[in-house]
Write an enzyme that holds these catalytic residues in place. Structure first.
Site, PDB file in Angstrom:
ATOM      1  N   HIS A 283      63.639  27.637  49.694  1.00  0.00           N
ATOM      2  CA  HIS A 283      64.956  27.702  50.339  1.00  0.00           C
ATOM      3  C   HIS A 283      65.001  26.738  51.511  1.00  0.00           C
ATOM      4  O   HIS A 283      64.001  26.522  52.186  1.00  0.00           O
ATOM      5  CB  HIS A 283      65.280  29.123  50.813  1.00  0.00           C
TER       6      HIS A 283
ATOM      7  N   HIS B 238      66.616  26.035  55.177  1.00  0.00           N
ATOM      8  CA  HIS B 238      67.297  26.674  56.310  1.00  0.00           C
ATOM      9  C   HIS B 238      68.316  25.700  56.883  1.00  0.00           C
ATOM     10  O   HIS B 238      68.016  24.509  57.054  1.00  0.00           O
ATOM     11  CB  HIS B 238      66.295  27.003  57.422  1.00  0.00           C
TER      12      HIS B 238
HETATM   13  P1  5GP Z   1      61.040  31.751  55.424  1.00  0.00           P
HETATM   14  O1  5GP Z   1      60.213  32.205  56.583  1.00  0.00           O
HETATM   15  O2  5GP Z   1      60.497  32.257  54.111  1.00  0.00           O
HETATM   16  O3  5GP Z   1      61.278  30.271  55.427  1.00  0.00           O
HETATM   17  O4  5GP Z   1      62.462  32.376  55.650  1.00  0.00           O
HETATM   18  C1  5GP Z   1      62.982  33.467  54.951  1.00  0.00           C
HETATM   19  C2  5GP Z   1      64.281  33.816  55.637  1.00  0.00           C
HETATM   20  O5  5GP Z   1      64.978  34.719  54.819  1.00  0.00           O
HETATM   21  C3  5GP Z   1      64.071  34.467  56.997  1.00  0.00           C
HETATM   22  O6  5GP Z   1      64.753  33.718  57.976  1.00  0.00           O
HETATM   23  C4  5GP Z   1      64.640  35.859  56.808  1.00  0.00           C
HETATM   24  O7  5GP Z   1      65.319  36.334  57.942  1.00  0.00           O
HETATM   25  C5  5GP Z   1      65.569  35.701  55.616  1.00  0.00           C
HETATM   26  N1  5GP Z   1      65.675  36.877  54.787  1.00  0.00           N
HETATM   27  C6  5GP Z   1      64.647  37.624  54.298  1.00  0.00           C
HETATM   28  N2  5GP Z   1      65.110  38.637  53.538  1.00  0.00           N
HETATM   29  C7  5GP Z   1      66.463  38.517  53.549  1.00  0.00           C
HETATM   30  C8  5GP Z   1      67.505  39.286  52.940  1.00  0.00           C
HETATM   31  O8  5GP Z   1      67.279  40.261  52.238  1.00  0.00           O
HETATM   32  N3  5GP Z   1      68.777  38.873  53.168  1.00  0.00           N
HETATM   33  C9  5GP Z   1      69.060  37.776  53.933  1.00  0.00           C
HETATM   34  N4  5GP Z   1      70.345  37.455  54.095  1.00  0.00           N
HETATM   35  N5  5GP Z   1      68.101  37.036  54.521  1.00  0.00           N
HETATM   36  C10 5GP Z   1      66.817  37.401  54.331  1.00  0.00           C
END
Ligand code: 5GP
Ligand code: ZN
Length: 135
Positions: free
Chosen positions: A100, A102
């Site tokens: 993903h 950001h």
């Molecule tokens: P990563 O650290 O993997 O790059 O970021 C994952 C992101 O997904 C985090 O910023 C976290 O807050 C977001 N996230 C995790 N679970 C959910 C969810 O169930 N719904 C939404 N809208 N965001 C999520």
């Protein structure tokens, strides 16, 4: 779809999300723990874990989805700038193993930093040594 993947469940509509952009290949929705107002994540609807795994066509769709999402965020929330980035693999902070991007809107004076503030580890080798490994 990967069985226990939270983002696959969001893509399938099994877990609700605040969608801000969607097309046949990608979905963008507001992050549940936002770093700033309008922080969104853009995901491919198909499950890929990392940049090593995703193919070029799906990465192109993801990038274009991020571009469209960013334009929408600029037009709706009017931030002064944004950081757009990928935490690839746990060592880089990836918590959800479904690739993903950001999109983090930024405002002048918000106190945040740039990509350069993610890590400031000294290079363990000089550039002349590193480059030899690429040839
Ligand atoms: P990563 O650290 O993997 O790059 O970021 C994952 C992101 O997904 C985090 O910023 C976290 O807050 C977001 N996230 C995790 N679970 C959910 C969810 O169930 N719904 C939404 N809208 N965001 C999520
Ligand atoms: Zn997934």
């Amino acid at each position: 779809m990967s069985k226990d993947c939270i983002f696959c469940k969001i893509a399938a509509g099994e877990i609700p999300s605040h969608k801000i952009y969607e097309d046949d290949y990608v979905l963008a929705f507001l992050d549940i723990h936002p770093c700033s107002t309008g922080h969104a994540v853009v995901i491919p609807k198909k499950h890929f874990e990392s940049i090593e795994e995703i193919d070029s066509e799906n990465l192109a769709f993801l990038n274009d989805g991020a571009r469209r999402t960013a334009k929408k965020v600029y037009s709706v929330l009017k931030p002064d700038g944004m950081n757009i980035g990928l935490n690839d693999k746990p060592a880089a902070g990836q918590a959800v193993p479904h690739i993903h991007l950001h999109i983090i809107p930024r405002w002048k004076g918000d106190g945040g930093g740039s990509m350069h503030s993610i890590v400031r580890a000294e290079a363990t080798e000089p550039a002349e040594e590193i480059i030899k490994k690429f040839v």
